[in-house]
Design a protein around this motif. Structure first.
Motif, PDB file in Angstrom:
ATOM      1  N   TYR A 103       0.862  -1.198   0.000  1.00 41.46           N
ATOM      2  CA  TYR A 103       0.000   0.000   0.000  1.00 41.46           C
ATOM      3  C   TYR A 103       0.891   1.237   0.000  1.00 41.46           C
ATOM      4  O   TYR A 103       1.893   1.299   0.716  1.00 41.46           O
ATOM      5  N   GLN A 104       0.482   2.241  -0.809  1.00 41.76           N
ATOM      6  CA  GLN A 104       1.220   3.519  -0.819  1.00 41.76           C
ATOM      7  C   GLN A 104       0.280   4.618  -1.309  1.00 41.76           C
ATOM      8  O   GLN A 104      -0.147   4.614  -2.464  1.00 41.76           O
ATOM      9  N   ASP A 105      -0.049   5.522  -0.418  1.00 39.89           N
ATOM     10  CA  ASP A 105      -0.938   6.630  -0.781  1.00 39.89           C
ATOM     11  C   ASP A 105      -0.972   7.630   0.365  1.00 39.89           C
ATOM     12  O   ASP A 105      -0.929   7.245   1.545  1.00 39.89           O
ATOM     13  N   GLY A 106      -1.045   8.905   0.009  1.00 41.09           N
ATOM     14  CA  GLY A 106      -1.236   9.959   1.008  1.00 41.09           C
ATOM     15  C   GLY A 106      -0.166   9.994   2.077  1.00 41.09           C
ATOM     16  O   GLY A 106      -0.469  10.311   3.237  1.00 41.09           O
ATOM     17  N   GLY A 107       1.074   9.645   1.730  1.00 39.85           N
ATOM     18  CA  GLY A 107       2.164   9.697   2.699  1.00 39.85           C
ATOM     19  C   GLY A 107       2.280   8.460   3.568  1.00 39.85           C
ATOM     20  O   GLY A 107       3.140   8.399   4.453  1.00 39.85           O
ATOM     21  N   ILE A 108       1.415   7.472   3.337  1.00 38.15           N
ATOM     22  CA  ILE A 108       1.472   6.228   4.107  1.00 38.15           C
ATOM     23  C   ILE A 108       1.952   5.094   3.187  1.00 38.15           C
ATOM     24  O   ILE A 108       1.443   4.932   2.073  1.00 38.15           O
ATOM     25  N   THR A 109       2.950   4.335   3.661  1.00 35.78           N
ATOM     26  CA  THR A 109       3.485   3.195   2.890  1.00 35.78           C
ATOM     27  C   THR A 109       3.505   1.968   3.794  1.00 35.78           C
ATOM     28  O   THR A 109       3.908   2.050   4.963  1.00 35.78           O
ATOM     29  N   VAL A 110       3.057   0.845   3.234  1.00 33.69           N
ATOM     30  CA  VAL A 110       3.132  -0.435   3.943  1.00 33.69           C
ATOM     31  C   VAL A 110       3.935  -1.406   3.080  1.00 33.69           C
ATOM     32  O   VAL A 110       3.586  -1.641   1.921  1.00 33.69           O
TER      33      VAL A 110
END
Length: 882
Positions: A103-110
């Motif tokens: 996941y990668q969106d809006g400054g958040i990455t997993v």
């Protein structure tokens, strides 16, 4: 129905089975089993399930399968059936396809942390153990539920916030309230307690901003490979869990657990007696794989297998069976007879054993100073019957008379137990057998008889048989043409085995050159033996180069790899026949052992060396190990090298600053090596014969014609050539015919080496990237050039065109490091080393470049003959002044 019709139906259904399931029926079966798998939490992919259904269709006509309708089968029964034998293997490993970034969106990455490299890469600089080399301690810990890791980072939060970057565990546990664990970026206070998903998102609230976060943080099961190499190594499983494993994984599990209790709910005895008869192919695998269960345990339960499986299991037994079981009631008499017929008893070299023609008895013949006979039947045993003319029938019934020690037979004749006709019968049989253990050859005034069973020799003259020493010239002449005789090869192995069994030196009657020559001509797989006094099967080796030893033994395969000693050796204490044990290896011994390892495709692992070298002992053996150039995989992180002033290095190719060197005390200590020096050392000390991993390339020597550093400074240039994958298409005999070397190849090359090279799948190697070609070109200078290189296994043939237009072949045989030159006149020249190539050519006037050039010029320009003569006269006179 006619018999032929039945046969055709059998062929159609069993040899070339048709998939009877329509596409619709296959879908219905897939749906049925997929639903069952979902209900019972059985982890199985669609590809594997389809494979199992197809396998059932193949084997359902077996009389062992009563129910032919697959719709009436449960998934568990189907899995157990199709994985009980080979044929339903799924792909090697169904690698998880989860991407590195989930996941990668809006400054958040997993990030997906189910792979160690991802944890190290994406968690670099963090304080978590999984990012610092301890990944395996967590991922493969059963008490933690073999967790899957995810690294989740929120760049919208200050890095100083301990929840801005978290490591999340998803555990494989039944209790959903204990499925999730997380660790903050401060790694304090260590990791959280196990919790449900709702509490995880409550304590890390920004996880709720990720759509379908629960679906993203899914558990990724261990792959079959991870289970075999990690989980099963640490923890035993139940027999029920083992029943569900794919067939190949079943075998791998047993190998991992060998020498231990195999399962956590049943004993090994129960496994062999109650479970293994359901898996005859597994039983056969266990028979050939030492250490899983004891051979005696397998044999005691052999009566529970059908007749064909009995024979297959016994024939494939890796270990010989101790003679203490010969009179034992624990082994059925049929099993004991089968062991005798298949030569599976651990007999002393002086003993022979056979089953009588009527099958009612086993006869054991023991030869020595006295000869004895033992008879064993289903009803009773007679271990030492009186030997006389009546009981001599047991000798006469022995099917291989030429395998009986001849000196013992002569004693029987002298004692009147057998007559002269019996001795004549043995000699006549020996004359008619190509590979007889008794060789009889005519000489000028009679015949020479040489016995491989006892390594004794005799002269037959005017009907009399007289013993002669093994060193006799006529005996040696006979032996010189019998090096490839398999009975003699077995004879020398038996003599070394007897020495191991009795703690005695080699017999004083045998000749060193003949004995060593026969060992060297014996293939490695025929040089092995087991002894009750040495742990593990041994291979007999002859040092390659200067050594204190005449011969020595090492444990076969990789079992004895990390050991500085010869298990048994000869010659170090004086006489070449004197036996000793556990002496340090020297360089010649290491070279020979490394030749063996390369033949077996066995390499040292760099990450094992520091532990192996930890003790301050055997310093000379350790230095010799480096000098002999040990086999290391080109893909290994480490490589060995010898630097200036004789410093021995283990170079970390990925990070040379973390390399090692051998200290004066014999330990490997840290060595901070500059990158440029590391490249120079690893490029300067290539291991030509090291097995190359598929797709890997090995460094080669600089192109011939220029030495030292290339123009402009920098490191020496290195040319690399990808190795050929698989076999080639070169017919070596045809090449020899084309180059005019066929007579030397067929008639002059030793048979054992000719057979090894006479193939039709030789591999073409580019001479410009071959180290051996470069070395030969350096030697030859202008006297010739390698034009073609053919690789046959580990051996190579270099086709060379000399300056005088003649074509020769330089051959290097591996293993064994034997070297030859083939010449157009049908001669094969033996070299001690490829470095002798030029001197061998010079001795035969094949390397005189200047003379050839003069002759060539005069032949093409006869009008300049007088002028050339005058120039040569002037040159000679000028030379004499100095």
């Amino acid at each position: 129905m006619r018999a032929i019709d039945k046969f055709i139906l059998h062929v159609v259904h069993n040899i070339f089975p048709l998939n009877e399931y329509s596409e619709g029926e296959l879908k219905r079966l897939m749906t049925q089993f997929r639903e069952e798998a979902d209900d019972l939490n059985i982890n199985i992919s669609d590809d594997t399930l389809k494979k199992y259904i197809e396998r059932f269709d193949t084997i359902k006509n077996s009389p062992k399968i009563q129910e032919k309708d697959l719709r009436k089968w449960s998934l568990s029964k189907l899995i157990k059936l199709v994985t009980s034998s080979a044929g339903a293997e799924a792909p090697d490993d169904e690698e998880d396809q989860t991407p590195d970034v989930v996941y990668q969106d809006g400054g958040i990455t997993v990030w997906n942390g189910s792979k160690e490299n991802n944890c190290i890469t994406y968690g670099r600089g963090e304080k978590w153990c999984i990012t610092r080399g301890s990944y395996g301690s967590y991922r493969y810990d059963s008490s933690k539920g073999y967790p899957t890791f995810y690294l989740a980072k929120n760049s919208n939060i200050s890095d100083s916030d301990k929840l801005s970057f978290v490591a999340i565990q998803v555990r494989d546990v039944e209790d959903e309230n204990k499925k999730y664990v997380y660790t903050n970026r401060h790694n304090s206070p260590y990791e959280s307690s196990p919790m449900p998903f709702s509490r995880l998102t409550s304590e890390i609230p920004w996880l709720n901003d990720i759509p379908n976060i629960r679906g993203i943080l899914r558990y990724i099961p261990l792959s079959n490979q991870e289970k075999v190499t990690q989980k099963y190594k640490r923890d035993s499983i139940s027999i029920r869990e083992w029943n569900k494993l794919p067939f190949n994984v079943k075998k791998q599990y047993l190998v991992i657990k060998k020498n231990n209790t195999l399962f956590n709910d049943i004993t090994n005895d129960v496994f062999v007696s109650d479970i293994l008869p359901q898996y005859p192919q597994i039983a056969e695998f266990i028979a050939v794989t030492p250490g899983i269960v004891k051979s005696e345990l397998l044999l005691r339960n052999l009566g529970k297998f059908n007749n064909q499986d009995r024979k297959s299991i016994t024939a494939n037994l890796h270990d010989k069976v101790d003679l203490k079981w010969l009179p034992s009631e624990l082994f059925p008499f049929d099993v004991r007879k089968l062991l005798t017929v298949l030569d599976k008893w651990n007999l002393p070299v002086t003993d022979r054993m056979y089953v009588t023609k009527n099958g009612e008895a086993i006869v054991r013949l023991k030869f020595g100073d006295d000869i004895s006979v033992g008879v064993y039947t289903a009803e009773d045993d007679y271990p030492n019957i009186k030997l006389n003319q009546r009981t001599a029938k047991y000798l006469l019934d022995y099917p291989e008379l030429d395998k009986l020690p001849f000196n013992g037979l002569l004693k029987l004749a002298t004692d009147g137990i057998v007559n002269k006709e019996f001795i004549d019968k043995v000699i006549d049989k020996a004359k008619s057998e190509e590979n007889s253990a008794i060789i009889v050859k005519k000489v000028e005034d009679g015949e020479i008889l040489v016995d491989a069973n006892s390594f004794s020799s005799y002269k037959i003259k005017d009907g009399k048989i007289t013993k002669v020493p093994f060193s006799d010239e006529e005996v040696q002449a006979v032996l010189s043409v019998e090096k490839d005789n398999t009975s003699f090869q077995q004879g020398v192995v038996n003599i070394v085995k007897q020495s191991a069994d009795t703690y005695e030196n080699l017999p004083p009657t045998i000749d060193k050159d003949a004995f060593v020559s026969i060992i060297k001509s014996t293939p490695y797989n025929n040089r092995t033996f087991t002894s009750r006094n040495i742990t593990g099967e041994q291979v007999i080796l002859v040092p390659d180069g200067e050594s204190e030893y005449t011969l020595f033994t090492r444990t076969i395969g990789s079992q004895g790899l990390y050991n500085f000693n010869a298990l048994m050796d000869y010659g170090r204490r004086g006489d070449w026949r004197d036996r000793d044990t556990n002496d340090n290896m020297d360089e010649g011994a290491w070279r020979s052992y490394f030749n063996y390892l390369r033949n077996e495709n066995i390499v040292y692992e760099g990450n094992q060396l520091q532990q192996w070298f930890r003790g301050g002992y055997a310093v000379d053996a350790k230095r010799a190990w480096f000098r002999a150039q040990p086999p290391m995989s080109p893909t290994d992180r480490y490589a060995t090298a010898i630097g200036a002033n004789g410093v021995f290095y283990v170079i970390n190719k990925a990070n040379p600053r973390e390399s090692l060197k051998l200290s004066d005390s014999g330990k490997l200590i840290k060595a901070n090596i500059p990158v440029a020096l590391a490249r120079q050392l690893t490029g300067a000390t290539p291991d030509e014969a090291t097995p190359t991993a598929p797709g890997a390339v090995a460094p080669t020597a600089p192109t011939a014609g220029r030495r030292g550093r290339p123009a402009g400074g920098g490191q020496p240039r290195v040319t690399v050539t990808p190795p050929a994958e698989g076999g080639g298409d070169i017919n070596v005999a045809e090449v020899m015919e084309e180059t005019g070397l066929i007579n030397a190849f067929r008639a002059a090359l030793p048979r054992v080496d000719r057979v090894r090279l006479d193939v039709t799948n030789g591999v073409r190697v580019n001479p410009n990237g071959d180290r051996g070609a470069a070395r030969r070109n350096n030697q030859l200078g202008g006297a010739g050039r390698v034009g073609r290189v053919i690789e046959v296994g580990a051996s190579k043939i270099y086709i060379i065109r000399l300056a005088n237009a003649q074509i020769i072949a330089s051959i290097n045989i591996q293993p064994g490091n034997r070297n030859y030159i083939l010449l157009p006149n049908g001669v094969a020249v033996t070299l001690n080393s490829p470095s002798e190539l030029m001197s061998a050519l010079q001795r035969r006037n094949l390397a005189e470049v200047r003379n050839y050039m003069v002759r060539e010029y005069v032949a093409n320009n006869p009008q300049h003959l007088d002028e050339v003569r005058e120039l040569i006269r002037q040159h000679v006179n000028e030379t004499r002044k100095y």
